[in-house]
Design a protein around this motif. Structure first.
Motif, mmCIF file in Angstrom:
data_model
loop_
_atom_site.group_PDB
_atom_site.id
_atom_site.type_symbol
_atom_site.label_atom_id
_atom_site.label_comp_id
_atom_site.label_asym_id
_atom_site.label_seq_id
_atom_site.Cartn_x
_atom_site.Cartn_y
_atom_site.Cartn_z
ATOM 1 N N ALA A 200 0.808 -1.215 0.000
ATOM 2 C CA ALA A 200 0.000 0.000 0.000
ATOM 3 C C ALA A 200 0.841 1.264 0.000
ATOM 4 O O ALA A 200 0.300 2.357 -0.176
ATOM 5 C CB ALA A 200 -0.923 0.007 1.225
ATOM 6 N N TYR A 201 2.141 1.139 0.181
ATOM 7 C CA TYR A 201 3.001 2.313 0.258
ATOM 8 C C TYR A 201 4.014 2.301 -0.885
ATOM 9 O O TYR A 201 4.597 1.251 -1.192
ATOM 10 C CB TYR A 201 3.728 2.364 1.605
ATOM 11 N N PRO A 202 4.250 3.460 -1.516
ATOM 12 C CA PRO A 202 5.185 3.493 -2.651
ATOM 13 C C PRO A 202 6.604 3.110 -2.261
ATOM 14 O O PRO A 202 7.326 2.513 -3.054
ATOM 15 C CB PRO A 202 5.099 4.948 -3.133
ATOM 16 N N ARG A 203 7.003 3.446 -1.028
ATOM 17 C CA ARG A 203 8.357 3.104 -0.609
ATOM 18 C C ARG A 203 8.546 1.588 -0.568
ATOM 19 O O ARG A 203 9.585 1.062 -0.993
ATOM 20 C CB ARG A 203 8.638 3.707 0.766
ATOM 21 N N ALA A 204 7.544 0.887 -0.066
ATOM 22 C CA ALA A 204 7.629 -0.577 -0.005
ATOM 23 C C ALA A 204 7.598 -1.186 -1.400
ATOM 24 O O ALA A 204 8.323 -2.151 -1.685
ATOM 25 C CB ALA A 204 6.487 -1.132 0.836
ATOM 26 N N ALA A 205 6.774 -0.614 -2.289
ATOM 27 C CA ALA A 205 6.716 -1.134 -3.662
ATOM 28 C C ALA A 205 8.032 -0.930 -4.381
ATOM 29 O O ALA A 205 8.547 -1.840 -5.049
ATOM 30 C CB ALA A 205 5.578 -0.443 -4.415
ATOM 31 N N ARG A 385 11.624 13.910 2.145
ATOM 32 C CA ARG A 385 10.954 14.887 1.288
ATOM 33 C C ARG A 385 9.546 14.404 0.921
ATOM 34 O O ARG A 385 8.601 15.191 0.848
ATOM 35 C CB ARG A 385 11.774 15.123 0.021
ATOM 36 N N ALA A 386 9.404 13.111 0.678
ATOM 37 C CA ALA A 386 8.084 12.570 0.359
ATOM 38 C C ALA A 386 7.121 12.757 1.520
ATOM 39 O O ALA A 386 5.931 13.040 1.317
ATOM 40 C CB ALA A 386 8.204 11.095 -0.001
ATOM 41 N N GLU A 387 7.605 12.622 2.759
ATOM 42 C CA GLU A 387 6.761 12.865 3.925
ATOM 43 C C GLU A 387 6.270 14.306 3.936
ATOM 44 O O GLU A 387 5.121 14.585 4.274
ATOM 45 C CB GLU A 387 7.543 12.570 5.206
ATOM 46 N N GLU A 388 7.148 15.226 3.554
ATOM 47 C CA GLU A 388 6.764 16.639 3.557
ATOM 48 C C GLU A 388 5.753 16.946 2.466
ATOM 49 O O GLU A 388 4.724 17.599 2.712
ATOM 50 C CB GLU A 388 8.008 17.504 3.377
ATOM 51 N N THR A 389 6.024 16.495 1.236
ATOM 52 C CA THR A 389 5.120 16.815 0.131
ATOM 53 C C THR A 389 3.761 16.128 0.289
ATOM 54 O O THR A 389 2.756 16.608 -0.231
ATOM 55 C CB THR A 389 5.742 16.401 -1.207
ATOM 56 N N ALA A 390 3.737 15.005 1.005
ATOM 57 C CA ALA A 390 2.468 14.312 1.243
ATOM 58 C C ALA A 390 1.659 14.958 2.368
ATOM 59 O O ALA A 390 0.524 14.535 2.627
ATOM 60 C CB ALA A 390 2.717 12.846 1.572
ATOM 61 N N GLY A 391 2.237 15.956 3.046
ATOM 62 C CA GLY A 391 1.517 16.654 4.085
ATOM 63 C C GLY A 391 1.607 16.026 5.455
ATOM 64 O O GLY A 391 0.899 16.454 6.383
ATOM 65 N N ARG A 392 2.468 15.030 5.633
ATOM 66 C CA ARG A 392 2.559 14.363 6.933
ATOM 67 C C ARG A 392 3.578 15.019 7.863
ATOM 68 O O ARG A 392 3.569 14.765 9.070
ATOM 69 C CB ARG A 392 2.907 12.881 6.736
#
Length: 550
Positions: A200-205, A385-392
């Motif tokens: 379900a997560y792009p990092r894991a994929a 950076r992905a955490e930031e752009t995703a709003g988390r």
């Protein structure tokens, strides 16, 4: 009394599973207007550099024959490939046989990241749900992502072919090599289409597809090393998509049929991706995330522990992969030494310049593992950076967590993971080498040689952190620095790079122990530089605005 009648509404055409594919493809091309040429032109320019450098350095057949001793050795097969046609060596055969692998790796990374970016990452951001609220078929997004990946792979094939033809190489082999590189992109695009359905997560994929790419590299390397020694395990190369493309033998065998395996695998994996996509809900994976406890653990109290919790699965996965790779490469230490008793000078230079090929080989393995761990470190910064752009990131910073604590904690966790991963890789390589050679001292020497590269990895980690803190969109520049380090560290003797150019790389200063002496001064300087850049990164991040858009 009069009544007004309205014309009957025309029933909307039923939306099929591929409805809207063209519109989504145009949208993806618009989003990737910079990324598309950056990847494709970058890979082509990389090939152009290799072609120009080899043509300038090796101007006679005698010079090529002298350096081909390395390429036909087990170590050369590990880092290059099977080396077809080296009995009548030419620049183009040496180019495709020794350096073509890295063009294929670039195409594979391009493909897997593209599919993940436009499928699973879009679902996690919530944009896919908005898109599907329109007249868009269920399979349109995956189809558009695969079409974009195929277009990028075809562009890589065309540009690489054009570069080779412009260099004056044989047309048949040039076209075949370009097609072989493009075929690798198609295969890993198909594999990524399965991975994005599983997790379900792009990092894991991305991690799953990257692990398969790493396994393909290891299988191909072990098979080609065995083939260089006429070993029974040469069939392992045929289990790897990288091996299929290399088995075409451009400029020597010029056989197209191995690419049929690549096309069949790409079609089969893409079909499996479609089938799995129909068996899950939007924004869900076939492997559901494990529900967490109702309350956070007692140790999960601040930014560093949160960063560790987010990176824990990745660290565990990388540790297992590096341990297995280390054991595999270390097991070939004694066979490599036995097969290279009369090694040419160029091979000795690549192996560290010493007379002991065993310690030289283990030193090069330490450098190779350092490059691999740097990939982990840069991906960790990109995940921040992905955490930031995703709003988390914004809700976290709305609590008592400071910006300094947030970025500093993430960089600290990654920095601690770097020596741990190098330690695991060193123990695996050293243990297998010690068992194979009967020299127990190789265990601690190899482990020390691996861990000694920690400051160089830290420096690139800090550079990526600084770019994230100041100009987040420029973080990918550090990948170019890593690529340069790979070229300077592994191929400087073959490409005849000047010492000044080699020492630009941070990996060139510590020494490839046990093949070379350790330079303690360089360890200290690199560590201080990394610490200074990290402090500057935290300071700049505290002064800029957050970005919450992709």
């Amino acid at each position: 009394m009069t009544a007004t009648t309205l014309p009957a509404a025309t029933p909307a055409a039923s939306a099929g599973p591929l409805t809207g594919t063209g519109t989504l493809l145009r949208f993806m091309l618009r989003r990737d207007r910079i990324r598309f040429p950056a990847w494709t032109l970058g890979i082509a320019l990389f090939m152009g550099y290799f072609s120009a450098a080899l043509g300038a350095v090796y101007t006679t057949t005698e010079e090529l024959e002298a350096v081909s001793g390395f390429s036909t050795s087990p170590a050369g097969a590990l880092f290059g490939g099977p080396g077809y046609g080296y009995d009548a060596i030419t620049v183009e055969r040496f180019l495709s046989g020794q350096y073509g692998l890295y063009i294929m790796l670039g195409a594979a990374l391009m493909a897997l990241l593209t599919v993940t970016r436009h499928t699973r990452a879009e679902e996690r951001s919530g944009r896919s749900e908005l898109v599907r609220a329109n007249v868009v078929g269920r399979s349109a997004q995956l189809t558009a992502a695969l079409l974009l990946t195929a277009l990028m792979s075809a562009t890589v094939a065309a540009l690489v072919t054009a570069v080779l033809l412009a260099a004056g190489h044989a047309p048949a082999g040039s076209v075949l090599f370009g097609a072989s590189a493009g075929a690798v992109g198609l295969v890993f695009g198909g594999i990524a289409s399965i991975a994005v359905q599983v997790f379900a997560y792009p990092r894991a994929a991305s991690g799953l597809t990257g692990a398969i790419l790493g396994a393909a590299f290891v299988l191909r390397g072990l098979g080609d090393m065995a083939a260089a020694q006429d070993g029974w395990a040469s069939w392992l190369s045929w289990l790897s998509p990288l091996g299929w493309s290399q088995q075409t033998g451009p400029y020597a065998l010029d056989r197209w049929w191995p690419l049929a395996l690549s096309l069949a695998c790409a079609a089969a994996t893409a079909a499996a991706g479609y089938r799995l996509a129909g068996r899950r809900d939007l924004d869900a994976g076939l492997v559901p995330p494990r529900p967490g406890p109702p309350r956070a653990a007692a140790w999960l109290r601040d930014a560093p522990t949160l960063a560790f919790r987010l990176q824990r699965a990745g660290i565990i996965g990388w540790s297992g992969a590096l341990l297995v790779a280390g054991l595999a490469y270390g097991a070939f230490t004694q066979p490599l030494a036995d097969g290279l008793e009369d090694a040419p000078e160029d091979l000795v230079a690549v192996m560290g310049g010493g007379e002991n090929l065993i310690t030289g080989y283990l030193g090069v393995m330490g450098l190779t593992m350092a490059f691999t761990v740097t990939v982990f470190a840069l991906l960790a910064v990109q995940s921040v950076r992905a955490e930031e752009t995703a709003g988390r990131t914004e809700p976290v910073l709305a609590t008592s967590v400071s910006r300094t604590g947030w970025l500093g904690g993430n960089l600290a966790v990654t920095a601690i993971a770097v020596p741990w991963l190098l330690l695991v890789a060193g123990l695996g390589t050293g243990a297998a080498a010690a068992i194979g050679t009967g020299d127990a001292a190789l265990l601690w020497k190899t482990t020390l040689g691996h861990v000694a590269h920690t400051p160089a990895v830290w420096l690139l980690l800090a550079a990526a952190g600084l770019l994230y803190g100041a100009l987040p969109r420029l973080v990918p520049i550090v990948w170019a620095a890593l690529g340069y380090g790979v070229v300077a560290g592994l191929f400087a003797p073959v490409l005849d790079l000047p010492d000044g150019a080699v020492r630009i790389s941070p990996f060139a200063h510590v020494g490839d122990y046990p093949g070379e002496e350790l330079t303690v001064t360089a360890v200290g300087i690199l560590t201080l530089l990394a610490a200074a850049l990290t402090a500057l990164a935290v300071r700049t991040f505290a002064r800029r605005d957050l970005t919450t858009g992709a």
